[in-house]
Design a protein around this motif. Structure first.
Motif, PDB file in Angstrom:
ATOM      1  N   ALA A  32       0.832  -1.203   0.000  1.00 16.94           N
ATOM      2  CA  ALA A  32       0.000   0.000   0.000  1.00 16.94           C
ATOM      3  C   ALA A  32       0.868   1.256   0.000  1.00 16.94           C
ATOM      4  N   ARG A  35       2.356   2.011  -3.357  1.00 16.56           N
ATOM      5  CA  ARG A  35       1.416   2.474  -4.373  1.00 16.56           C
ATOM      6  C   ARG A  35       1.043   3.940  -4.226  1.00 16.56           C
ATOM      7  N   LEU A  36       1.427   4.560  -3.135  1.00 16.71           N
ATOM      8  CA  LEU A  36       0.973   5.932  -2.889  1.00 16.71           C
ATOM      9  C   LEU A  36       1.424   6.930  -3.962  1.00 16.71           C
ATOM     10  N   SER A  39      -0.831   6.547  -6.847  1.00 16.97           N
ATOM     11  CA  SER A  39      -2.166   7.015  -6.514  1.00 16.97           C
ATOM     12  C   SER A  39      -2.239   8.539  -6.517  1.00 16.97           C
ATOM     13  N   VAL A  71      -5.553   3.591  -0.138  1.00 16.46           N
ATOM     14  CA  VAL A  71      -4.459   4.160  -0.928  1.00 16.46           C
ATOM     15  C   VAL A  71      -4.920   5.356  -1.749  1.00 16.46           C
ATOM     16  N   THR A  74      -5.757   8.378   0.809  1.00 16.94           N
ATOM     17  CA  THR A  74      -4.648   8.997   1.545  1.00 16.94           C
ATOM     18  C   THR A  74      -4.188  10.316   0.933  1.00 16.94           C
ATOM     19  N   SER A  96      -5.632  -0.426   6.508  1.00 12.32           N
ATOM     20  CA  SER A  96      -5.868   1.017   6.349  1.00 12.32           C
ATOM     21  C   SER A  96      -5.535   1.768   7.634  1.00 12.32           C
ATOM     22  N   LEU A  99      -1.875   2.106   7.641  1.00 10.23           N
ATOM     23  CA  LEU A  99      -1.481   3.094   6.634  1.00 10.23           C
ATOM     24  C   LEU A  99      -1.709   4.509   7.153  1.00 10.23           C
TER      25      LEU A  99
END
Length: 274
Positions: A32, A35-36, A39, A71, A74, A96, A99
């Motif tokens: 996750a 991937r930010l 995203s 993701v 955020t 989550s 995260l």
């Protein structure tokens, strides 16, 4: 019912089938976090696309359906939006929370399904559902639920499968799958989920719906949405090259739009509640 494709993956052009090795809701914290950046860039594109039709500004309350680990939410939270989500898979919600702690943002992701959103009437400004409608039991009910929770004005941005294009990203190894008869599609998906899960990204909720554009537009209007904006209108003016000129033309020319819809996997719409 979560996002089944990777965050930020958009419709593929041409005869290309890409299926994730792992469904998005199954990602761990490190995945996750990795991937930010993708995203963040994807969110920038989405905000630019919806701007002419529905300007979205902090501190608007934004709901992500199939939020997985948060993701997509955020970067929204970092920009001052109130980020809320719904996710049916509890392990994803647990990630989550990790995260949110790792990034220092506040996320509110609740257990639930798209057909019965755990939010009050007229309580959010914008709803996102990327690669969700094809996985739910009742897509029309999802549209009604989104309309219910949206304020006026409010908007719903979603992408989903297309029965018009022969290209798709939901199952590997089956050329022209969107053109198969729906009963056969469902039988194949059920078989793959049980016997060959890698073909469907190891998800337990494979795609079971393939939509025609006219049906999506009709369902959106029946749910109460008064404006329906297609993918080509959303992308108008985005590119300054030959492809961009074709995209711009597809926004206003029916024949070019049909050709584009056939050549491009999936569909994307922004529907607005005034």
């Amino acid at each position: 019912m979560s996002n089944q494709t990777s965050v930020g993956v958009e419709a593929q052009i041409g005869p290309l089938t890409i299926v994730k090795e792992q469904a998005t809701e199954q990602a761990d914290l490190q995945t996750a976090l990795a991937r930010l950046p993708e995203s963040e860039a994807f969110l920038d594109r989405q905000l630019r696309r919806v701007e002419p039709f529905f300007p979205l500004r902090p501190p608007a309350r934004v709901l992500d359906i199939g939020a997985a680990q948060g993701v997509w939410l955020t970067p929204l939270a970092k920009r001052g939006f109130e980020s809320v989500g719904v996710e049916p898979w509890e392990p994803a919600i647990e990630v989550s929370r990790d995260l949110a702690e790792a990034t220092g943002v506040r996320l509110d992701i609740r257990p639930g399904v798209a057909e019965s959103l755990p939010f009050e009437d007229a309580s959010v400004d914008f709803v996102n559902a990327y690669s969700v409608l094809e996985h739910v039991d009742d897509p029309d009910q999802v549209l009604r639920e989104v309309f219910r929770v949206l304020r006026r004005p409010g908007a719903f941005l979603f992408s989903t499968t297309s029965a018009i294009s022969p290209f798709q990203v939901e199952i590997a190894g089956f050329p022209l799958f969107p053109w198969y008869p729906p009963p056969l599609q469902r039988r194949i998906m059920a078989w793959a989920t049980e016997k060959r899960p890698a073909l469907v990204g190891n998800t337990t909720r494979p795609a079971i719906h393939w939509f025609k554009h006219r049906d999506i537009r009709r369902s959106a209007r029946e749910a109460g949405f008064t404006e329906v904006v297609n993918r080509w209108q959303l992308r108008r003016g985005e590119r300054d090259d030959a492809i961009g000129r074709v995209i711009d033309l597809a926004g206003s020319n029916r024949a070019v739009r049909l050709a584009g819809d056939i050549a491009t996997s999936g569909m994307e719409y922004l529907v607005v509640k005034r």
